[in-house]
Write a protein that holds these residues in place. Structure first.
Motif, PDB file in Angstrom:
ATOM      1  N   VAL A  53       0.865  -1.184   0.000  1.00  0.00           N
ATOM      2  CA  VAL A  53       0.000   0.000   0.000  1.00  0.00           C
ATOM      3  C   VAL A  53       0.900   1.232   0.000  1.00  0.00           C
ATOM      4  N   PHE A  54       0.627   2.123  -0.962  1.00  0.00           N
ATOM      5  CA  PHE A  54       1.383   3.361  -1.088  1.00  0.00           C
ATOM      6  C   PHE A  54       0.423   4.525  -0.899  1.00  0.00           C
ATOM      7  N   VAL A  55       0.907   5.607  -0.310  1.00  0.00           N
ATOM      8  CA  VAL A  55       0.128   6.829  -0.153  1.00  0.00           C
ATOM      9  C   VAL A  55       0.962   7.983  -0.694  1.00  0.00           C
TER      10      VAL A  55
ATOM     11  N   LEU B 297       6.656   8.239 -13.592  1.00  0.00           N
ATOM     12  CA  LEU B 297       7.965   7.819 -13.077  1.00  0.00           C
ATOM     13  C   LEU B 297       7.844   7.211 -11.681  1.00  0.00           C
ATOM     14  N   LEU B 298       6.988   7.800 -10.868  1.00  0.00           N
ATOM     15  CA  LEU B 298       6.753   7.270  -9.522  1.00  0.00           C
ATOM     16  C   LEU B 298       6.210   5.840  -9.601  1.00  0.00           C
ATOM     17  N   LEU B 299       5.221   5.617 -10.472  1.00  0.00           N
ATOM     18  CA  LEU B 299       4.658   4.272 -10.623  1.00  0.00           C
ATOM     19  C   LEU B 299       5.728   3.271 -11.040  1.00  0.00           C
TER      20      LEU B 299
ATOM     21  N   ASP C   2      -1.118  -4.204  -5.883  1.00  0.00           N
ATOM     22  CA  ASP C   2      -0.813  -3.114  -4.958  1.00  0.00           C
ATOM     23  C   ASP C   2      -2.006  -2.167  -4.856  1.00  0.00           C
ATOM     24  N   ILE C   3      -1.945  -1.302  -3.870  1.00  0.00           N
ATOM     25  CA  ILE C   3      -2.945  -0.248  -3.702  1.00  0.00           C
ATOM     26  C   ILE C   3      -2.201   1.077  -3.586  1.00  0.00           C
ATOM     27  N   LEU C   4      -2.687   2.069  -4.326  1.00  0.00           N
ATOM     28  CA  LEU C   4      -2.133   3.416  -4.226  1.00  0.00           C
ATOM     29  C   LEU C   4      -3.259   4.352  -3.818  1.00  0.00           C
TER      30      LEU C   4
END
Length: 86
Positions: free
Chosen positions: A10-12, A25-27, A36-38
Motif C-alpha cells: 500500500v502506497f500513499v 515515473l513514480l509508478l 498493490d494499492i495506491l
C-alpha cells in the motif's frame, strides 16, 4: 473507503499537482502492480499543465483510490461555476 489489505503493498502519495510525467515515473520506481494499492491523498490537480494526461493515467489503474484535497475541491468548484454560466 473500505479496503481489505492482505499481502499487498500500500502506497500513499499526495500533492501531484498535474505532473503526469513524474507520476508515471513514480509508478515505475515503486514497481506499481495490479495487486498493490495506491491512495492519492489530495491535491492531484491544479497548478501543473498535464491534467488530462494525469486523469487518464489514474483511470488506467482500478487499484488507485482518490481522496480529494483542497486544490481538487477548488478546481471542481471553479469548473462547476463556469459550466453554470454556459
Amino acid at each position: 473507503m473500505n479496503l481489505k489489505v492482505v499481502n499487498k503493498k500500500v502506497f500513499v502519495v499526495s500533492d501531484i499537482h498535474n505532473d503526469a510525467d513524474r507520476f508515471k515515473l513514480l509508478l515505475e520506481k515503486i514497481d506499481f502492480a495490479e495487486d498493490d494499492i495506491l491512495i492519492l491523498a489530495g491535491d492531484i490537480f491544479d497548478r501543473g499543465n498535464q491534467p488530462i494526461e494525469l486523469y487518464f493515467e489514474i483511470l488506467k489503474h482500478p487499484n488507485i483510490q482518490v481522496i480529494q484535497g483542497n486544490h481538487d475541491v477548488w478546481l471542481a468548484r471553479e469548473i462547476m461555476e463556469k459550466s453554470i454560466d454556459y
